[in-house]
Write an enzyme that holds these catalytic residues in place. Sequence first.
Site, short mmCIF file in Angstrom:
data_model
loop_
_atom_site.label_atom_id
_atom_site.label_comp_id
_atom_site.label_asym_id
_atom_site.label_seq_id
_atom_site.Cartn_x
_atom_site.Cartn_y
_atom_site.Cartn_z
N GLY A 10 -22.69 -52.69 -5.33
CA GLY A 10 -21.61 -51.82 -4.88
C GLY A 10 -22.08 -50.90 -3.78
O GLY A 10 -23.28 -50.75 -3.52
N ILE A 36 -22.07 -52.73 -18.74
CA ILE A 36 -21.98 -51.47 -19.46
C ILE A 36 -20.94 -51.49 -20.57
O ILE A 36 -20.96 -50.66 -21.47
CB ILE A 36 -21.71 -50.27 -18.50
CG1 ILE A 36 -20.35 -50.39 -17.81
CG2 ILE A 36 -22.84 -50.13 -17.50
CD1 ILE A 36 -19.97 -49.15 -17.00
N ALA A 59 -18.25 -49.04 -11.91
CA ALA A 59 -16.90 -48.58 -12.23
C ALA A 59 -15.88 -49.65 -11.89
O ALA A 59 -16.14 -50.54 -11.07
CB ALA A 59 -16.56 -47.31 -11.44
N TYR A 60 -14.74 -49.57 -12.55
CA TYR A 60 -13.58 -50.37 -12.17
C TYR A 60 -12.80 -49.52 -11.18
O TYR A 60 -12.22 -48.49 -11.55
CB TYR A 60 -12.73 -50.69 -13.40
CG TYR A 60 -11.56 -51.62 -13.12
CD1 TYR A 60 -11.66 -52.98 -13.39
CD2 TYR A 60 -10.37 -51.14 -12.60
CE1 TYR A 60 -10.60 -53.85 -13.14
CE2 TYR A 60 -9.30 -51.99 -12.33
CZ TYR A 60 -9.42 -53.34 -12.61
OH TYR A 60 -8.36 -54.18 -12.35
N TYR A 124 -6.09 -45.68 -13.28
CA TYR A 124 -7.47 -45.51 -12.82
C TYR A 124 -7.95 -44.09 -13.09
O TYR A 124 -9.02 -43.87 -13.68
CB TYR A 124 -7.57 -45.84 -11.34
CG TYR A 124 -8.87 -45.42 -10.71
CD1 TYR A 124 -10.06 -46.06 -11.03
CD2 TYR A 124 -8.91 -44.36 -9.79
CE1 TYR A 124 -11.26 -45.67 -10.45
CE2 TYR A 124 -10.10 -43.97 -9.21
CZ TYR A 124 -11.27 -44.62 -9.54
OH TYR A 124 -12.46 -44.22 -8.97
N TRP A 149 -12.61 -40.84 -1.76
CA TRP A 149 -12.44 -41.60 -0.52
C TRP A 149 -13.78 -42.13 0.00
O TRP A 149 -14.12 -41.98 1.18
CB TRP A 149 -11.78 -40.74 0.55
CG TRP A 149 -10.37 -40.29 0.26
CD1 TRP A 149 -9.77 -40.15 -0.97
CD2 TRP A 149 -9.38 -39.88 1.21
NE1 TRP A 149 -8.49 -39.70 -0.84
CE2 TRP A 149 -8.21 -39.52 0.48
CE3 TRP A 149 -9.36 -39.78 2.59
CZ2 TRP A 149 -7.04 -39.08 1.11
CZ3 TRP A 149 -8.21 -39.33 3.22
CH2 TRP A 149 -7.05 -39.00 2.48
#
Length: 305
Positions: A10, A36, A59-60, A124, A149
């Site tokens: 990522g 995780i 993370a999603y 989210y 952002w």
Amino acid sequence: MKVLITGKGGQLATELIKVFPNKFDVVALSSHELDIVDAESVERSIAAVKPAIVINAAAYTAVDKAEDNQQRAFDVNYLGCENLAHACKAAGCSLIHVSTDFVFDGKKATPYFVDDVPNPINVYGASKLRGERGITNVLEDAVVIRTAWVYSGTGNNFVKTMLSLMQNKPELSVICDQIGTPTWANGLAQFILHIASKYGEGERQSLVPKPVTYHWTDAGVASWYDFAVAIRDLGIEKGILKQAIPINPIPASQYPLPAERPSFSVLDKTETEGSTGFKTTHWRHQLDKMLDEYTEDSKLSEGKT
């Protein structure tokens, strides 16, 4: 000092690997190597690596897809965080976790303080808030860093999307009534390094005496429209783009998306800067540096082909 980074591949994990100096023994694991959501996978990895600090960059983050994939969003952003917290507690290591401005509803007209009451307006944001609480309810010395952002030269993000569209479209329309702060992943990684460096080298001591939340983005504010205009102008200046296509400001109502976004999600960094001694840099300056790096990487890639 050994550091375990989740979410390898990522954009944040990639920048963390770049900025951590050699005095840290960094082990980064992808979701295929460390899932995780799987408590046993988490326990095995932490037992094998024996880190002093775990940095959760997994993370999603598919904000719109989360509306239809609520279970997956909560599995990764909440259950995964809770798994990490329990494993870190058992192993006696510290946890630095990255969260989001989307825990707020955007109804304020001034920047959000750390102690403002969260009220997410999409799945989210709700999953990330529950992840924060899942961690701080378990770990006495957890560090939560809210950011916003985020972009870099890696992965999918607004900057790379805009550059691609500007090379192929005659004009663009970009939302002008959602306000926040662009954040270069490299700058966020530098801040995380600063926090991790406070951990006594080789010592099993807490990062902080109690769970702490920091707000960290680049400095300044912008709408998505402002951000797009800056990307275009700097892209022209650096030769990434050949022509300055028109960019039209539009309200969010003209570009409906599955997930509602906060209209104002600027995070106040005053308390964070005061307590950590680390200062923010204006987002446009960071964008300038990122595009320089992006240009250089593109030249190197072209030279290899």
